[in-house]
Design a protein around this motif. Sequence first.
Motif, short mmCIF file in Angstrom:
data_model
loop_
_atom_site.label_atom_id
_atom_site.label_comp_id
_atom_site.label_asym_id
_atom_site.label_seq_id
_atom_site.Cartn_x
_atom_site.Cartn_y
_atom_site.Cartn_z
N ALA A 283 36.05 36.56 -38.75
CA ALA A 283 37.13 35.60 -39.02
C ALA A 283 37.03 34.39 -38.10
CB ALA A 283 38.49 36.29 -38.85
N ILE A 284 36.44 34.58 -36.91
CA ILE A 284 36.29 33.45 -35.98
C ILE A 284 35.14 32.55 -36.41
CG2 ILE A 284 35.65 32.79 -33.62
CD1 ILE A 284 36.84 35.46 -32.68
N PHE A 285 34.00 33.18 -36.75
CA PHE A 285 32.81 32.37 -36.93
C PHE A 285 32.66 31.80 -38.34
CE2 PHE A 285 31.90 34.86 -33.06
CZ PHE A 285 31.88 33.78 -32.20
N ALA A 286 33.38 32.36 -39.31
CA ALA A 286 33.28 31.81 -40.66
C ALA A 286 33.77 30.35 -40.72
CB ALA A 286 34.03 32.69 -41.65
N PRO A 287 34.95 30.04 -40.17
CA PRO A 287 35.38 28.64 -40.25
C PRO A 287 34.46 27.68 -39.50
CG PRO A 287 36.99 29.97 -39.02
CD PRO A 287 35.99 30.91 -39.61
N LEU A 288 33.82 28.17 -38.43
CA LEU A 288 32.89 27.31 -37.70
C LEU A 288 31.64 27.05 -38.54
CD1 LEU A 288 33.25 28.85 -34.13
CD2 LEU A 288 34.19 26.69 -34.96
N ALA A 289 31.17 28.11 -39.19
CA ALA A 289 29.99 27.95 -40.05
C ALA A 289 30.31 26.98 -41.20
CB ALA A 289 29.55 29.30 -40.60
N ASP A 290 31.52 27.13 -41.76
CA ASP A 290 31.91 26.24 -42.85
C ASP A 290 31.91 24.79 -42.40
OD1 ASP A 290 32.15 28.39 -44.46
OD2 ASP A 290 34.35 28.54 -44.32
N ALA A 291 32.26 24.58 -41.12
CA ALA A 291 32.30 23.21 -40.59
C ALA A 291 30.92 22.79 -40.06
CB ALA A 291 33.34 23.11 -39.49
N ASP A 330 39.71 22.22 -34.01
CA ASP A 330 40.45 21.96 -35.23
C ASP A 330 40.28 23.11 -36.24
OD1 ASP A 330 42.02 19.83 -36.28
OD2 ASP A 330 40.46 19.59 -37.83
N ALA A 331 39.01 23.51 -36.42
CA ALA A 331 38.71 24.57 -37.39
C ALA A 331 39.36 25.89 -36.97
CB ALA A 331 37.20 24.74 -37.53
N ALA A 335 42.55 28.22 -38.54
CA ALA A 335 42.38 29.61 -38.99
C ALA A 335 43.11 30.59 -38.07
CB ALA A 335 40.89 29.95 -39.04
N GLN A 336 44.00 30.10 -37.24
CA GLN A 336 44.66 30.98 -36.26
C GLN A 336 45.36 32.16 -36.93
OE1 GLN A 336 47.35 29.08 -33.50
NE2 GLN A 336 47.32 30.85 -32.11
#
Length: 418
Positions: A283-291, A330-331, A335-336
């Motif tokens: 859940a942490i790294f998915a939004p970073l990968a998306d960005a 921001d990302a 997703a917090q």
Amino acid sequence: MKFGGTSMAGIERIRSVAARVKREVEAGNQVAVVVSAMAGETDRLVGFCREASALYDPREYDVVVSAGEQVTSGLLAIALQAIGVPARSWLGWQLPIHTDEAFAKARIGTIDTAALDASLSAGEVAVIPGFQGVAEGGRITTLGRGGSDTSAVAVAAAMGAERCDIYTDVDGVYTTDPRIVPRARKLHQVTYEEMLELASVGAKVLQTRSVGLAMKEGVRVQVLSSFTGPDAPMADTLPGTMIVGEEEIEAVERQVITGIAHDKNEAKITLTRVPDKPGAVAAIFAPLADANINVDMIIQNIAHQAGQAGPGSTDVTFTVPGADLARSIDALNGAQGEIGFAELVHDTRVAKISVVGVGMRSHAGVASQMFTTLGQRGINIQAISTSEIKVSVLIHEDETELAVRVLHTAYGLDAEAA
Ligand code: ADP
Ligand code: ASP
Ligand code: MG
């Protein structure tokens, strides 16, 4: 032949580059030259873009920042003609050097060499601005900072050149940045793999992608100095550092550690009280990968045991490129809800120190020696990552120089005192 920014900084230096190119031509070589912008020029152009708008269009950024190389390629062609060497410039879109559409960090696809071959056969020196290419549809692209190295290797590969000589302001690849450790030693040879690791962890003497490309295409690359006089040994005598395959390394050169690099451009992020359950890290790294943000070092601590207060939780610490910190925050904040962390703490005052060497594969104790050496100097380690031929640690930025120096000594890399 590729000449970097300091080698091209001003007409006097461009004249001396022209003289060096002339020597190679007179020795019977056909030469294509790739040039960088004058030192400081690309920074100046980047600054203009930022000043014009914080949210600049990368396609227009590329038009602006590629301009520095257009200037130096024309100037070098003029300087060559002035000493009787037929020469002409070939801009990225004129050859063309085809790239994808990742503006500001484009990758080279193919290079048409027909025009180049014809020009060289006709006895001309081809002068090619580094760092630039053209995307499908005709828009100008740039290859990411330091990208002229990659242009040079790509041109060498496309033309089947005998060698790609990268001329810069140091006379080769050293055991660490010679500007930080005066006792750094020049390496006569370094393997593609080690150079790739060293470049990717901060040794900016070659752009990482240029090394990857050279390795893939089997291009022979030499790093050498452009700051030598008219009696300097010819490049064919290999006065610089050769990047070679592991099988080519001479036994005397073998050390467990080949080099040490540092990188102050990373930022550290810690998320506290992340639930200790399957899927939490994803859940942490998915939004970073998306960005499109590259995470480098990662550590996870069991910080809080499960108990009456609820399920257990952990603190997760990782690093991202400093330039991507704002977007990362921001990302993650966005997703917090899904991640469920309590607090986000960040720190840009960190540095990553890495020791690299193929000898690590067969020697135990390299990491342990690193930790002991740093510990004895009171340098605290905040995160660790490793690969087969590299160990990296994250420390406080103010301790960078000290850490590099003490490790350099500890691994026996110091040159004999002069
Ligand atoms: P150019 O403008 O020629 O491309 P760069 O500034 O990109 O030159 O790269 C050369 C610089 O790389 C040197 O001045 C040196 O400070 C730095 N450097 C970092 N690590 C190393 C290393 N291990 N060996 C040699 N130079 C290094
Ligand atoms: N001029 C470009 C830069 O500074 C490319 C290069 O010099 O390699 O990043
Ligand atoms: Mg460079």
